[in-house]
Write an enzyme that holds these catalytic residues in place. Structure first.
Site, PDB file in Angstrom:
ATOM      1  CG  ASP A  10      -1.976  -1.061   1.187  1.00 54.57           C
ATOM      2  OD1 ASP A  10      -2.336  -1.488   0.073  1.00 54.57           O
ATOM      3  OD2 ASP A  10      -2.458  -1.479   2.253  1.00 54.57           O
ATOM      4  CE  LYS A  32      -4.232  -5.978   0.620  1.00 50.90           C
ATOM      5  NZ  LYS A  32      -4.975  -4.881   0.036  1.00 50.90           N
ATOM      6  CG  LEU A  60      -7.901  -3.740  -8.216  1.00 49.19           C
ATOM      7  CD1 LEU A  60      -7.824  -3.627  -9.735  1.00 49.19           C
ATOM      8  CD2 LEU A  60      -7.294  -2.494  -7.580  1.00 49.19           C
ATOM      9  CG  HIS A  63     -19.852  -3.411  -4.746  1.00 44.99           C
ATOM     10  ND1 HIS A  63     -20.109  -2.827  -3.545  1.00 44.99           N
ATOM     11  CD2 HIS A  63     -21.018  -3.980  -5.136  1.00 44.99           C
ATOM     12  CE1 HIS A  63     -21.378  -3.017  -3.218  1.00 44.99           C
ATOM     13  NE2 HIS A  63     -21.941  -3.721  -4.176  1.00 44.99           N
ATOM     14  N   PRO A  66     -22.962  -7.643 -12.771  1.00 44.93           N
ATOM     15  CG  PRO A  66     -24.542  -9.356 -12.452  1.00 44.93           C
ATOM     16  CD  PRO A  66     -24.403  -7.858 -12.503  1.00 44.93           C
ATOM     17  CG  ASN A  67     -21.022  -7.434 -19.031  1.00 44.61           C
ATOM     18  OD1 ASN A  67     -20.636  -8.452 -19.608  1.00 44.61           O
ATOM     19  ND2 ASN A  67     -20.718  -6.215 -19.456  1.00 44.61           N
ATOM     20  CB  THR A  68     -18.922  -4.202 -14.790  1.00 40.39           C
ATOM     21  OG1 THR A  68     -19.879  -3.544 -15.611  1.00 40.39           O
ATOM     22  CG2 THR A  68     -17.714  -3.309 -14.583  1.00 40.39           C
ATOM     23  CB  THR A 123     -10.670  -5.588   9.071  1.00 41.54           C
ATOM     24  OG1 THR A 123      -9.937  -5.044   7.985  1.00 41.54           O
ATOM     25  CG2 THR A 123     -10.791  -7.068   8.887  1.00 41.54           C
ATOM     26  NE  ARG A 186      -2.176  -2.602  12.592  1.00 40.68           N
ATOM     27  CZ  ARG A 186      -2.498  -2.828  11.305  1.00 40.68           C
ATOM     28  NH1 ARG A 186      -2.371  -4.040  10.793  1.00 40.68           N
ATOM     29  NH2 ARG A 186      -2.910  -1.850  10.544  1.00 40.68           N
ATOM     30  N   GLY A 215      -0.038  -5.109   6.123  1.00 43.51           N
ATOM     31  CA  GLY A 215       0.475  -3.923   5.434  1.00 43.51           C
ATOM     32  C   GLY A 215       1.412  -3.148   6.317  1.00 43.51           C
TER      33      GLY A 215
HETATM   34  O1  C5P Z   1      -1.800  -1.802   6.925  1.00 47.70           O
HETATM   35  P1  C5P Z   1      -2.769  -2.923   7.239  1.00 47.70           P
HETATM   36  O2  C5P Z   1      -2.067  -4.166   7.757  1.00 47.70           O
HETATM   37  O3  C5P Z   1      -3.922  -2.465   8.102  1.00 47.70           O
HETATM   38  O4  C5P Z   1      -3.361  -3.312   5.804  1.00 47.70           O
HETATM   39  C1  C5P Z   1      -4.380  -4.247   5.626  1.00 47.70           C
HETATM   40  C2  C5P Z   1      -4.641  -4.404   4.153  1.00 47.70           C
HETATM   41  O5  C5P Z   1      -5.725  -5.311   3.989  1.00 47.70           O
HETATM   42  C3  C5P Z   1      -5.016  -3.120   3.417  1.00 47.70           C
HETATM   43  O6  C5P Z   1      -4.405  -3.197   2.133  1.00 47.70           O
HETATM   44  C4  C5P Z   1      -6.514  -3.177   3.271  1.00 47.70           C
HETATM   45  O7  C5P Z   1      -6.967  -2.609   2.054  1.00 47.70           O
HETATM   46  C5  C5P Z   1      -6.765  -4.687   3.246  1.00 47.70           C
HETATM   47  N1  C5P Z   1      -8.079  -5.140   3.671  1.00 47.70           N
HETATM   48  C6  C5P Z   1      -8.634  -4.873   4.930  1.00 47.70           C
HETATM   49  N2  C5P Z   1      -9.897  -5.320   5.240  1.00 47.70           N
HETATM   50  C7  C5P Z   1     -10.591  -6.030   4.354  1.00 47.70           C
HETATM   51  C8  C5P Z   1     -10.037  -6.324   3.098  1.00 47.70           C
HETATM   52  C9  C5P Z   1      -8.768  -5.876   2.802  1.00 47.70           C
HETATM   53  O8  C5P Z   1      -7.977  -4.253   5.762  1.00 47.70           O
HETATM   54  N3  C5P Z   1     -11.779  -6.527   4.689  1.00 47.70           N
END
Ligand code: C5P
Length: 239
Positions: A10, A32, A60, A63, A66-68, A123, A186, A215
């Site tokens: 990211d 990712k 990405l 959302h 369906p076609n897109t 999350t 974390r 991340g």
């Molecule tokens: O920096 P951090 O560890 O919080 O990053 C978590 C990654 O997971 C981010 O790229 C975020 O877009 C992704 N993510 C998320 N919750 C989701 C799906 C993806 O935090 N439900």
């Protein structure tokens, strides 16, 4: 080398991304590519990773109708991505049409099938915000996540992205072969940033996650390689 840790690239700084991949590629197999690097650098970033023999989760979070979504996923297959994400709240038809399209393209063009993952509830959303967002809902976040995971499974998706706190219930209802990819990780005592439903790597793996996505605890660390190695050690000890 860890196959279960996915590092989220990211960043909008291409030099930083290249530095991170250089440092981590001997211990991390999966990276990712989400909205930040894809918007800034486009498909080039995926080619960069694939040329090094690395695996790519294209996140990405499609959302759309369906076609897109189906056509976008066909495009992602041409890039050789290994996993990709769409929002389960896009609905059964969106997911089912995408599953069919991916299968046809794989047969006709002999391209490998990426794992198709459904995003459940982000999350960063906690119980209070969840109620604000959806009004007078009867379900808790956990019930909503299980509902969406079962919808994804019935449409033929390979798995879901879900917070560590919902892993056990998803496993219970969707079985052992359904993939669970878990962000919101974390380590003990670390800042949670904008994540609300977090857990340590060891606890997420013990609860039944197949992959964990990390991340900032790695990419913003003073020593990203050391941070990744510590997380990998935790994964190995827990699994
Ligand atoms: O920096 P951090 O560890 O919080 O990053 C978590 C990654 O997971 C981010 O790229 C975020 O877009 C992704 N993510 C998320 N919750 C989701 C799906 C993806 O935090 N439900």
């Amino acid at each position: 080398m860890s196959e279960r840790l996915i590092v989220a690239l990211d960043s909008n700084d291409i030099n930083k991304i290249k530095m991170l991949v250089d440092r981590l590629q001997n211990v991390v197999k999966y990276f990712k590519v989400g909205a930040i690097p894809f918007t800034c650098f486009g498909p080039e970033i995926i080619r960069f990773l694939k040329e090094r023999g690395l695996k790519v989760m294209l996140d990405l979070k499609y959302h759309d109708i369906p076609n897109t979504v189906a056509r976008a996923c066909e495009g992602a297959m041409e890039l050789g991505v290994d996993m990709l994400t769409m929002h389960t709240s896009g609905g059964f038809m969106m997911m089912e049409e995408t599953v069919k399209a991916v299968s046809i393209v794989s047969d006709v063009k002999k391209l490998p099938k990426p794992k198709l993952l459904g995003i459940t509830t982000l999350t960063s959303i906690d119980e209070a915000y969840f109620k604000d967002l959806f009004g007078d809902v009867k379900r808790t976040i956990e019930e909503q996540v299980v509902f969406l995971a079962r919808l994804a499974q019935s449409a033929g998706l390979d798995g879901v992205v879900a917070s560590p706190q919902e892993i056990e219930s998803i496993r219970k209802y969707c079985g052992k072969d359904f993939l669970i990819v878990t962000p919101g990780i974390r380590t003990e005592g670390e800042m949670i940033d904008d994540q609300a439903r977090t857990m340590t790597p060891a606890r997420a793996i013990k609860a039944g996650a197949d992959f964990i996505v990390v991340g900032r605890p790695i990419i913003a660390a003073k020593d990203p390689l050391n941070a990744a190695k510590n997380i990998i050690k935790e994964i190995e000890n827990a699994g």
